[in-house]
Scaffold this active site. Structure first.
Site, short mmCIF file in Angstrom:
data_model
loop_
_atom_site.label_atom_id
_atom_site.label_comp_id
_atom_site.label_asym_id
_atom_site.label_seq_id
_atom_site.Cartn_x
_atom_site.Cartn_y
_atom_site.Cartn_z
N ALA A 96 0.81 -1.23 0.00
CA ALA A 96 0.00 0.00 0.00
C ALA A 96 0.84 1.27 0.00
O ALA A 96 0.33 2.35 -0.31
CB ALA A 96 -0.95 0.00 1.20
N THR A 99 7.10 4.09 2.42
CA THR A 99 7.42 5.31 1.67
C THR A 99 6.83 6.53 2.36
O THR A 99 7.52 7.54 2.57
CB THR A 99 6.86 5.21 0.24
OG1 THR A 99 7.49 4.12 -0.44
CG2 THR A 99 7.12 6.50 -0.54
N GLU A 153 9.22 -1.44 10.31
CA GLU A 153 9.17 -2.89 10.53
C GLU A 153 10.35 -3.56 9.83
O GLU A 153 10.65 -3.28 8.67
CB GLU A 153 7.87 -3.46 9.99
CG GLU A 153 7.75 -4.95 10.22
CD GLU A 153 6.32 -5.43 10.13
OE1 GLU A 153 5.98 -6.36 10.86
OE2 GLU A 153 5.57 -4.88 9.32
N ASP A 201 5.66 2.61 10.62
CA ASP A 201 4.97 2.08 9.42
C ASP A 201 4.17 0.82 9.75
O ASP A 201 3.86 0.03 8.87
CB ASP A 201 5.95 1.84 8.27
CG ASP A 201 6.90 0.66 8.50
OD1 ASP A 201 7.00 0.19 9.66
OD2 ASP A 201 7.55 0.22 7.54
N GLU A 221 7.27 -12.42 -2.80
CA GLU A 221 5.93 -11.81 -2.82
C GLU A 221 5.23 -11.94 -4.16
O GLU A 221 4.05 -11.61 -4.27
CB GLU A 221 6.03 -10.32 -2.47
CG GLU A 221 6.38 -10.01 -1.04
CD GLU A 221 6.40 -8.52 -0.77
OE1 GLU A 221 6.29 -8.14 0.41
OE2 GLU A 221 6.52 -7.74 -1.73
#
Length: 210
Positions: free
Chosen positions: A14, A18, A34, A85, A146
């Site tokens: 998402a 950033t 994280e 984050d 991913e």
């Protein structure tokens, strides 16, 4: 800045990290990110979710707990704002999707013990993007493990997040991130900064980007 602890949340891809980097610079805030790359079970989980879901989630919870506890112990006198984050409750939300019922009940008991010792953010910024946009971002950042995440998995994570936020009436800046480009579009970042300066009650407050 009226908020001392700001957490950014949203689905995989998402744009949380950033935005966290950009906000920390704008607000001269301490940045808490994280450390997912240190989880040795993450690539294994995507190959075999049933076998590795429980150690994956336990490792994430332990690391997040340690990181947030360390943050409380080392207050920075020069930085009164912290931007993270992730939300610690992320542990429980992903576990709810990834674990079978018996393992989830055990996990929840451990989570409840840890959660009592963690400070909850003053406000959450939630980035909401359609699954197609998430998949595009995931392909762009090109983490090998991913690349085969199913749409259904992302949809389930999305539903779990939004359900939690609405159920608990958390003070949330809810951003439609369908076309978000915080890195190269100053107007998009300004929407978030202006929202943080607004007087917001508890609950969700929806913002669209120009």
């Amino acid at each position: 800045m009226k908020y001392h602890f700001i957490a950014i949340e949203g689905n995989i891809g998402a744009g949380k990290t950033t935005l966290a980097h950009l906000l920390s610079k704008k607000l001269n805030a301490r940045l808490v990110l994280e450390e997912f790359d240190e989880n040795p079970f993450l690539p294994k989980f995507y190959e075999n979710p049933k076998q590795y879901a429980f150690p994956l989630e336990l490792f994430f919870m332990a690391e997040r707990y340690k990181q947030l506890k360390d943050m409380l112990r080392t207050k920075d006198m020069f930085q009164s704002v912290t931007v993270s984050d992730y939300l610690f409750t992320k542990c429980l939300l992903f576990a709810k999707v990834n674990l079978p019922e018996e393992e989830f009940r055990l996990y929840q008991k451990l989570f409840d013990i840890m959660h009592q010792q963690i400070i909850f953010p003053d406000i959450v910024i939630y980035l909401h993007a359609p699954v197609a946009k998430l998949q595009k971002n995931i392909r762009k950042r090109n983490r090998s493990y991913e690349q085969s995440i199913p749409d259904e998995y992302l949809f389930n994570i999305q539903e779990t997040y939004t359900g939690y936020i609405k159920q608990h009436n958390i003070k949330t800046i809810f951003i439609d991130a369908s076309s978000a480009d915080f890195l190269d579009n100053e107007k998009h970042l300004k929407v978030v900064l202006d929202a943080l300066e607004s007087d917001l009650d508890d609950g969700q407050h929806y913002f669209t980007l120009p």
